[in-house]
Motif scaffolding. Structure first.
Motif, PDB file in Angstrom:
ATOM      1  N   ARG A   1       4.352  -4.315   4.600  1.00  0.00           N
ATOM      2  CA  ARG A   1       4.920  -3.064   4.099  1.00  0.00           C
ATOM      3  C   ARG A   1       6.008  -2.591   5.042  1.00  0.00           C
ATOM      4  O   ARG A   1       6.135  -3.074   6.152  1.00  0.00           O
TER       5      ARG A   1
ATOM      6  N   SER B   1       0.844  -1.189   0.000  1.00  0.00           N
ATOM      7  CA  SER B   1       0.000   0.000   0.000  1.00  0.00           C
ATOM      8  C   SER B   1       0.879   1.238   0.000  1.00  0.00           C
ATOM      9  O   SER B   1       1.875   1.307   0.727  1.00  0.00           O
ATOM     10  N   ASP B   2       0.496   2.207  -0.816  1.00  0.00           N
ATOM     11  CA  ASP B   2       1.205   3.480  -0.873  1.00  0.00           C
ATOM     12  C   ASP B   2       1.130   4.134   0.503  1.00  0.00           C
ATOM     13  O   ASP B   2       0.046   4.298   1.069  1.00  0.00           O
TER      14      ASP B   2
ATOM     15  N   GLY C   1      -2.574   5.407   0.417  1.00  0.00           N
ATOM     16  CA  GLY C   1      -3.258   4.140   0.640  1.00  0.00           C
ATOM     17  C   GLY C   1      -3.579   3.346  -0.604  1.00  0.00           C
ATOM     18  O   GLY C   1      -4.088   2.225  -0.512  1.00  0.00           O
ATOM     19  N   SER C   2      -3.284   3.874  -1.778  1.00  0.00           N
ATOM     20  CA  SER C   2      -3.527   3.118  -3.013  1.00  0.00           C
ATOM     21  C   SER C   2      -2.506   1.982  -3.123  1.00  0.00           C
ATOM     22  O   SER C   2      -1.599   1.868  -2.296  1.00  0.00           O
ATOM     23  N   GLU C   3      -2.637   1.149  -4.143  1.00  0.00           N
ATOM     24  CA  GLU C   3      -1.683   0.048  -4.321  1.00  0.00           C
ATOM     25  C   GLU C   3      -0.321   0.612  -4.743  1.00  0.00           C
ATOM     26  O   GLU C   3      -0.229   1.381  -5.694  1.00  0.00           O
TER      27      GLU C   3
END
Length: 107
Positions: free
Chosen positions: A92, A9-10, A14-16
């Motif tokens: 992450r 997650s970025d 929060g994006s991929e």
């Protein structure tokens, strides 16, 4: 058979995320997961400074964290390998150095 899929997650939105970027500043090493757009924005923001900065090598950091001639460690591959081999690894952020060392020894 069980298959585990790790999705980064970025860390900003929060994006991929598509990649993990490592960098150092003031003696501290950082790692951040970013999508293509945010990674490009980070590189663009730092470009003015990196164009005139000196690259350093050796002596600092852990050997597992140093970039190879091929461009660096594929954190997605390390995470998948670790999970497939029964190691507990975060989805992450920084990967433990002992896991990276074991991955490198196995590959």
């Amino acid at each position: 058979m069980q298959k585990t899929i790790v999705v980064l997650s970025d860390d900003l939105d929060g994006s991929e995320a598509s990649e993990t970027i490592t960098f150092a500043l003031d003696g501290a090493e950082y790692e951040i997961d970013l999508n293509e757009s945010n990674a490009a924005e980070l590189r663009e923001a730092l470009e003015r400074f990196t164009q005139v900065a000196r690259k350093t090598s050796g002596g600092r950091g852990r050997p597992a964290a140093r970039k190879s001639a091929g461009g660096g460690i594929d954190t997605k591959a390390v995470r998948l390998w670790a999970i497939d081999n029964g190691f507990q690894v975060n989805t992450r952020g920084r990967i433990q150095s002992d896991i990276i060392e074991k991955y490198q020894a196995a590959n």
